[in-house]
Each structure stands twice: as C-alpha cells, then as structure tokens.
Enzyme design. Structure first.
Site, mmCIF file in Angstrom:
data_model
loop_
_atom_site.group_PDB
_atom_site.id
_atom_site.type_symbol
_atom_site.label_atom_id
_atom_site.label_comp_id
_atom_site.label_asym_id
_atom_site.label_seq_id
_atom_site.Cartn_x
_atom_site.Cartn_y
_atom_site.Cartn_z
ATOM 1 C CB CYS A 1 -15.405 -23.839 -36.239
ATOM 2 S SG CYS A 1 -14.924 -24.621 -38.021
ATOM 3 C CB CYS B 158 -11.014 -30.572 -38.194
ATOM 4 S SG CYS B 158 -10.559 -28.523 -38.195
#
Length: 381
Positions: free
Chosen positions: A118, A215
């Site tokens: 990410c 997440c």
C-alpha cells in the site's frame, strides 16, 4: 551559491507560508498531529485522505485505517486547524494494487505484507503524484521513520523510538520518493509525545486508539477475506509430515501460516509439530519439528537499494537484516545476483521465514535503512 532564504523546518529554502505541504491523513492521531503541527508553523497545508475500500461496510469496524469513521475524523481535524481537506476515491486502485495480490499470495502459500504494498503502490506512488499535481513542495506522513540528509542526498533512518519504528514497512521507498517525502514524527522519543501534541492542539482524535488490523481485514480474519475474494479457496486437504505420511486433514491451506503450532488438530503425536511449508497445488499442509523451521539462506527479489554505491558494486555486503517486523535486525551477508535480486545468508538461523514477507537491510552501525527485498521461494524451491 547562497540561498535566498534560510531552510525552513522541512528543509526547503522559503518561508512556511509559501510552502505547500500535502499531508496524507488516515484519520489517526499520528497523521493528524503532523497536519496540525505544520499548520501551526504556518505552512500551506492540504490534507488528503484516501478512501481505500467500501467505507459503508467498514463504518462499524474499529481498529483499522481509512474507514468511514477515519475519513470523518480527518475532516474534523482539518476543520479544527483551518486547512482544506479532500477525500480521494482510490478503491479501484487499492483493490488492484494491494488486495488482489494479497489474495493471490495467500493462495500461493505465501504470507504477504499488504501494508508495504500500500505504501509502495498507492500512498507513495499515486498519492504522491496527486500531491505534485496540487503544486505541493513536499508530502508529509505520520509514519515513524526519519529522513536525514547524507553525503549524497536524503537517507532513510529508523525512528528514534524503536517501539514505534516503521522502517520494515517502508523499505521500498525509493530515493526519488525520499527527496519529496517528509516524516515529522520520526524523531519523537515516544508515542506519548505525539498524544501530548494532539492534546495541545485540541485535536478530536487525541485519545483515539491506534489501528491494529490490516485495514481491509476485519478482526485479523485473513481467511474470511480470502474466501470472499476467491470462492472455493478454503478447499480441504491433507496434513502430512516431512516424509509425506498423512497425519490428518485440514480445512483449507489459507487457514495456516508458516511456523504455526496451535490449531492443527493432530495432537497426541509426541513432540510438538509446526507448519513448515504450504503446498497449495496439492492442497497439503506440511508439518515438522521446530528445527525444520530454521533457515539460513533467504532468496530475495524486487530489491529496493538505498545505499550510496550500487548494490552490484560489491560481491557481498555485511549488513543487518530484519526478516519480520517484530524481530530485531540480525547480522547477515547479502550477495547480489543483479540490481534487484540477491541471496541473503543469515549468520544465525531464523525460524518461520515465509515467502511473501520482506527482508529489510540496515547499516551495521547507526540507524540507516539501506532498503530491502521480497522473500520468495527461490529458483530451485
């Protein structure tokens, strides 16, 4: 040639009021403090929060970044400090660049680290490009890592607080990205200092708990996410020992990780057994004694090298390496095979090393981070 203006706190030769900074805001206390700190210093702050996945489904989920609640919190911080805030829809980018690879890696028997991807593929690539489109002079984040100027340019260094250091997750930051990024929290002695600053600025997130999970993985249940993304991924199979003897059955390779001991369902066999290998092609979980987990040789690819001289300029480098985020750096010898591939020899063996994890390089002395690479099975595995 003298500078027209002394360097500001971000190392740029102009006053803060003429320096635009895009702050990547996750909605947590760290990035919120960075934005507030820079706004108070008089910088032209623009807050940006990424919507990375369906926040409607995540509103009720605590402990993860970039969900609906976090977008709301980032907006409140911006309102409190009086700077503009934007939310960018990166759902498709995040799914393609991070989530899909996460699922495929798990199905291939690896143990992926999606937070690194990410940072590499979304935050420090697309978001950084957006910051430049907004005519920002630099981009700041709440990561606990340090950027220091060295003899040949900016260097990456571990955070002052070893308990907060995030260098393992940022090893793929390139030299070019490093010239544009800033990490204002890396020098702080503890997280308590960050929370004290949040309280001083009157931020609504001053007491917000730290995020714990990946997440998009609620409650750390990786297997549930994989099953949703790849229906049929949890097909059952056999648990076998190193000689191939069947010891029992399992409920899907994706439910197991290298080094796992508990939950195998094959008790009563004497010495403890650990997962030493996953073979998704045959749907087999291979188990063995603890010593079978020990590894000295680690093949790496996709290396990001941050040294002053090229990686291939020496036949070997004597450095320290981390093979897991929670383990301290250990002495090793890195032998380059190309500019992006190498074989690492650990001077003392490590247990539970798995393809899909990162191996991060550190200078033998001091705090400098020299890059790292991705662990894979190797050509002969």
């Amino acid at each position: 040639m003298p500078l027209d203006h002394p360097l500001n706190s971000l190392g740029l030769p102009k006053p803060p009021s003429q320096t635009r900074v895009v702050v990547a805001m996750s909605g947590g206390v760290d990035s919120s403090v960075v934005a507030a700190m820079l706004a108070e210093e008089g910088y032209d702050v623009v807050g940006v929060t990424l919507q990375l996945y369906d926040h409607g489904a995540a509103l009720a989920k605590k402990g993860a970044c970039c969900a609906g609640r976090d977008i709301h919190d980032a907006r409140r911080v911006a309102e409190t400090m009086g700077f503009p805030h934007y939310v960018l829809d990166y759902e498709n980018t995040f799914r393609e660049a991070v989530i899909e690879e996460f699922a495929d890696a798990y199905l291939a028997g690896a143990t992926p680290v999606p937070c690194i991807r990410c940072n590499e593929r979304v935050k420090f690539k697309d978001l950084l490009a957006t910051a430049k489109d907004l005519d920002a002079d630099c981009m700041a984040t709440g990561h606990y890592i340090q950027r220091k100027m060295g003899a040949v340019g900016p260097e990456l260094h571990m955070a002052t607080d070893p308990n907060r250091d995030q260098s393992y997750f940022l090893f793929s930051t390139t030299a070019e990205q490093l010239s544009y990024l800033r990490f204002p929290l890396g020098h702080l002695a503890s997280k308590a200092e960050t929370r004290a600053l949040a309280a001083r600025y009157g931020l609504p997130v001053a007491d917000k708990p730290d995020s714990q999970d990946i997440c998009f993985v609620p409650n750390g249940n990786y297997a549930a996410v994989i099953e949703k993304l790849r229906p049929g991924a949890a097909d059952p199979g056999e648990i076998v020992d190193l000689s191939g003897t069947v010891l029992g059955n399992h409920r899907g390779v994706i439910h197991y990780t290298i080094g796992q001991r508990k939950g195998l369902g094959i008790g009563g066999l004497g010495d403890p057994l650990y997962v030493v290998k996953l073979d998704p092609d045959t749907r087999r979980v291979i188990v063995g004694p603890k010593e079978a987990l020990s590894t000295r040789t680690v093949p790496l690819r996709e290396i990001n090298w941050l040294g002053d001289a090229p990686l291939t300029s020496r036949p070997e480098w004597h450095l320290n390496v981390k093979v897991r985020s929670t383990r301290p750096p250990r002495p090793a010898v890195i032998r380059p095979l190309s500019a992006t591939e190498a074989e690492v020899e650990l001077l003392s063996p490590e247990d539970g090393i798995s393809p899909g994890q990162a191996c991060v390089f550190y200078a033998p002395e001091g705090s400098r981070v020299l890059g790292g690479g991705w662990i894979w099975k190797g050509r002969n595995a």
